[in-house]
Write an enzyme that holds these catalytic residues in place. Structure first.
Site, mmCIF file in Angstrom:
data_model
loop_
_atom_site.group_PDB
_atom_site.id
_atom_site.type_symbol
_atom_site.label_atom_id
_atom_site.label_comp_id
_atom_site.label_asym_id
_atom_site.label_seq_id
_atom_site.Cartn_x
_atom_site.Cartn_y
_atom_site.Cartn_z
ATOM 1 C CE1 TYR A 1 -3.299 1.825 9.248
ATOM 2 C CE2 TYR A 1 -3.509 4.013 8.183
ATOM 3 C CZ TYR A 1 -3.232 3.182 9.202
ATOM 4 O OH TYR A 1 -2.876 3.862 10.479
ATOM 5 C CD GLU B 1 -2.335 -1.120 2.712
ATOM 6 O OE1 GLU B 1 -2.731 -0.116 3.455
ATOM 7 O OE2 GLU B 1 -2.429 -2.253 3.182
ATOM 8 C CE LYS C 1 8.669 7.036 6.724
ATOM 9 N NZ LYS C 1 8.992 8.254 7.620
ATOM 10 C CE LYS D 1 4.995 5.355 7.280
ATOM 11 N NZ LYS D 1 4.837 6.552 7.764
ATOM 12 C CB CYS E 1 7.980 51.643 6.458
ATOM 13 S SG CYS E 1 8.332 50.804 7.897
ATOM 14 C CB CYS F 1 4.776 49.384 8.184
ATOM 15 S SG CYS F 1 5.842 48.470 6.904
HETATM 16 P P1 AMP Z 1 5.462 5.846 11.505
HETATM 17 O O1 AMP Z 1 4.573 7.148 12.079
HETATM 18 O O2 AMP Z 1 6.313 6.263 10.940
HETATM 19 O O3 AMP Z 1 5.882 5.020 12.774
HETATM 20 O O4 AMP Z 1 4.284 5.232 10.749
HETATM 21 C C1 AMP Z 1 3.178 4.703 11.237
HETATM 22 C C2 AMP Z 1 1.996 5.428 10.678
HETATM 23 O O5 AMP Z 1 1.999 5.131 9.293
HETATM 24 C C3 AMP Z 1 0.853 4.846 10.941
HETATM 25 O O6 AMP Z 1 0.307 5.247 12.188
HETATM 26 C C4 AMP Z 1 -0.206 5.226 9.915
HETATM 27 O O7 AMP Z 1 -0.968 6.248 10.732
HETATM 28 C C5 AMP Z 1 0.591 5.726 8.902
HETATM 29 N N1 AMP Z 1 0.372 4.820 7.559
HETATM 30 C C6 AMP Z 1 0.077 5.691 6.385
HETATM 31 N N2 AMP Z 1 -0.405 4.675 5.564
HETATM 32 C C7 AMP Z 1 -0.306 3.549 6.145
HETATM 33 C C8 AMP Z 1 -0.639 2.225 5.551
HETATM 34 N N3 AMP Z 1 -1.118 2.093 4.238
HETATM 35 N N4 AMP Z 1 -0.658 1.234 6.417
HETATM 36 C C9 AMP Z 1 -0.326 1.484 7.516
HETATM 37 N N5 AMP Z 1 0.084 2.612 8.223
HETATM 38 C C10 AMP Z 1 0.121 3.578 7.591
HETATM 39 ZN ZN ZN Z 2 7.535 48.621 7.887
#
Ligand code: AMP
Ligand code: ZN
Length: 665
Positions: A222, A111, A309, A113, A406, A427
């Site tokens: 998700y 999926e 990432k 992120k 100004c 100003c």
């Molecule tokens: P992190 O904050 O980096 O630990 O990532 C976890 C967060 O990613 C979760 O709390 C989700 O809110 C977010 N997230 C976004 N997309 C997804 C996805 N497809 N599956 C799971 N978590 C997701």
């Molecule tokens: Zn000014």
């Protein structure tokens, strides 16, 4: 059809239209027809409070105010995700999984992120009952009222849903809506928001849910947690959620091999900029729920999931010049003017440098080659200097000490990173900025007058403050560029119409530093008219709920200023509303001050909203769930048994509607 049937029919129809429009993106009726049906439903509901339904589409417009977001424990923990940054990391993870599970075929659901704010929404018997932010993973904040205004989130489910479950997702602000919001803000003379993610998460904590309702937020789902969900894999789970009416992006893909996973990652690393919302990576999940269970969790994340990432895109380019912008409040923002460069699909010419500290931190100089990054955000930022390329004759940046507009000496207060031009009344960008704020939609909402016209009027010396707007004549305005008789007339009429804008908005429009919409409402309610507010003190002000010293000082300073006093007297003479309307004043007491009420169930005499309004109008707070801070639980018919048990265990008094009404004389 009797009223009850009519209400039900409208609710069903509107639910379906919401679903078609916000989840499927394929509306089947016009916006106008939709609004008409909604209006009809609202009117009927107002006439028949006995048919109240917490899942009615009429609640989408918001209106509920949450003063304090209550902290509530998650039924099951919201975990983090482990991160990986390279293909090698990912391959290692997949090998570990395979080793753990033994020699069986393992499938993955990939999926995107989504980059927003996490949310966990509880459904019981198909109805949305609660929404919590992630918080620390164990407990989050109850933001139910705000979440209910997001139209892609169903309040009532369809199909074969389980009796109870939590569904998790991400609240995002798609680029298009974000850009639209910012355009409007700029038009209104307000600072644009930095990026969609922060704006989305900030939205969840707005006190007034009708403001949330106006923001084009979406919720992308998700994951489901709960018992007897009736699915065996992550991929099936996503499909099920879709059937129940949730918005689940269709880019999710079931991958049968690590090669397929890698293809997915590579594809979206390149194509992510074509998506309507921000994404900062891919989430790969072991597909089978049975496998997931075998793998389990570490102390902070599931072993069966991994985030990959994307690297933030970075380019280097020449910094030609640092210029300085002056905002409505006098705040100075340094801007890097760059040699145009292509970055993440758009040409970048400028980047914000935020403040003097930021420039000093990286030792950024004109003539430098700088690294510019766009990590999913709209506004690019400078993340460093390529020192190897620094010209020999380079000199350190000397931050300006006088206003570029100004020439007044700039000031900087302790604890504030920004420099300010203190020439509030002389100003030019501050003067026009203040007038632009005054006429903006959420303030005096002056039709027929826009930000550019304000600048023109100022340049032609027809106005120098917002009071001057009221003396403008058609004859004065007509000779202006792009003005015709009709538009001049509209302008003058628009200005005149603004004398009907209620006091709390006038107070916001004055542009007192730190007095935003919410604070203005609080002040209007506490002081009731401008004469009382004019003579108040810092000591008195801080007694008002949520008014701190910073705001109090700013208010007192504003009214002490002679220019302001003069402007206000003039506004008064033009008929501006400087006191709460009689209707609002009536019915407002302090009788219940200091108490917190929780309202639950269905009532005979009043709707829940009317009850809550009564509580607030009499000086008390409305809580969203029972806690040790609750003074009374007002219990109606069909109240949830858990609320009663909780109230009893905490010793919170439970009263009926009649008992409540008897408390008010
Ligand atoms: P992190 O904050 O980096 O630990 O990532 C976890 C967060 O990613 C979760 O709390 C989700 O809110 C977010 N997230 C976004 N997309 C997804 C996805 N497809 N599956 C799971 N978590 C997701
Ligand atoms: Zn000014």
């Amino acid at each position: 059809m009797d009223s009850k049937e009519k209400i039900e029919a409208l609710r069903t129809a509107l639910r379906e239209h919401n679903y078609n429009y916000y989840v499927l993106d394929t509306p089947t009726i016009s916006d106008y027809d939709f609004d008409m049906q909604l209006k009809e439903l609202q009117d009927l509901e107002a006439k028949h409070p006995e048919f109240y339904d917490a899942t009615s589409p009429s609640l989408r417009v918001g209106g509920m105010v949450t003063k304090n977001f209550e902290t509530v424990a998650h039924d099951s923990r919201m975990y983090s995700l482990d991160n990986s940054y390279s293909k090698e990391d990912l391959e290692d993870w997949e090998k570990r999984i395979q080793r753990n599970l033994g020699d069986v075929p393992v499938e993955f659901t990939c999926e995107l992120k989504y980059d927003g704010a996490s949310i966990s929404i509880t459904y019981e018997n198909g109805k949305l009952v609660r929404a919590l932010t992630r918080g620390d993973g164990f407990q989050g904040d109850d933001v139910t009222n705000n979440i209910k205004t997001i139209k892609s989130i169903p309040l009532q489910l369809k199909g074969d849903y389980p009796a109870k479950f939590d569904i998790r997702g991400e609240i995002v602000l798609p680029f298009e809506g974000f850009t639209r919001m910012n355009a409007e803000r700029i038009e209104n003379g307000e600072e644009p928001y930095m990026n969609p993610r922060n704006t989305a998460s900030g939205s969840l904590k707005l006190q007034d849910s009708s403001l949330v309702a106006q923001r084009p937020l979406e919720c992308l789902l998700y994951g489901i947690v709960g018992e007897n969900i009736g699915v065996e894999s992550q991929f099936q789970m996503l499909e099920k959620a879709r059937v129940w009416g949730f918005k689940v992006p269709t880019v999710a893909k079931l991958c049968k091999s690590t090669d397929e996973v890698m293809n997915f990652v590579e594809h979206w690393d390149i194509h992510r900029h074509e998506l309507p919302y921000e994404t900062d990576g891919v989430v790969i999940k072991v597909n089978s729920l049975q496998h997931q269970e075998e793998l389990g969790y570490t102390s902070k994340s599931p072993r069966w999931a991994m985030a990959y990432k994307f690297k933030a895109e970075q380019v280097s380019t020449l910094l030609n010049e640092i210029t300085y912008q002056v905002g409505r409040t006098g705040a100075i923002t340094p801007v890097a003017n760059l040699e145009p460069v292509l970055l993440a699909g758009t040409t970048v010419k400028r980047a914000s440098l935020h403040n003097a500290d930021q420039i000093a931190k990286f030792d950024i100089r004109e003539g430098d080659t700088v690294f510019v990054e766009k990590g999913g955000e709209i506004i690019p930022k400078i993340v460093g200097v390529d020192f190897a390329q620094r010209p020999l004759n380079s000199v350190p940046t000397k931050y300006i000490d006088h206003c570029p507009e100004c020439s007044t000496a700039l000031e900087r207060t302790e604890g504030d990173a920004k420099h300010y031009c203190p020439n509030f009344y002389g100003c030019p960008p501050q003067i026009t900025g203040r007038i632009q704020h005054y006429i903006s939609r959420k303030a005096m909402d002056i039709e027929g007058l826009g930000g550019e016209t304000v600048e023109l009027l100022y340049k032609e010396q027809l106005i120098k403050n917002y009071a001057d707007l009221y003396t403008l004549t058609k004859e004065q305005v007509m000779p202006l560029e792009r003005m015709a008789e009709k538009s001049a007339e509209n302008l003058v009429n628009g200005v005149k119409a603004s004398t009907q804008i209620p006091f709390e908005r006038v107070l916001f429009a004055l542009g007192i530093r730190f007095v935003g919409e919410t604070v203005a409402k609080k002040l209007a309610k506490a002081y009731k008219n401008i004469d009382a507010l004019k003579v108040t003190t810092v000591e008195e002000l801080v007694k008002v709920d949520e008014i701190g010293e910073r705001i109090a000082n700013s208010v007192v300073e504003f009214f002490q200023n002679e220019t302001n006093q003069e402007i206000i007297e003039r506004l008064k003479s033009y008929g501006i509303q400087f006191e709460l309307s009689a209707e609002k004043l009536e019915n407002q007491t302090e009788e219940l001050k200091g108490q917190t009420f929780v309202v639950s169930g269905v009532f005979e005499k009043l709707s829940r909203n009317e009850l809550k309004k009564l509580i607030e109008d009499n000086g008390a707070k409305v809580g969203s769930s029972v806690s040790s801070k609750t003074t009374f639980l007002v219990a109606g018919d069909k109240m949830g048994p858990s609320k009663r048990t909780k109230a009893e265990s905490l010793g919170v008094a439970i009263i009926t509607e009649d008992e409540f009404l008897a408390m008010l004389k």
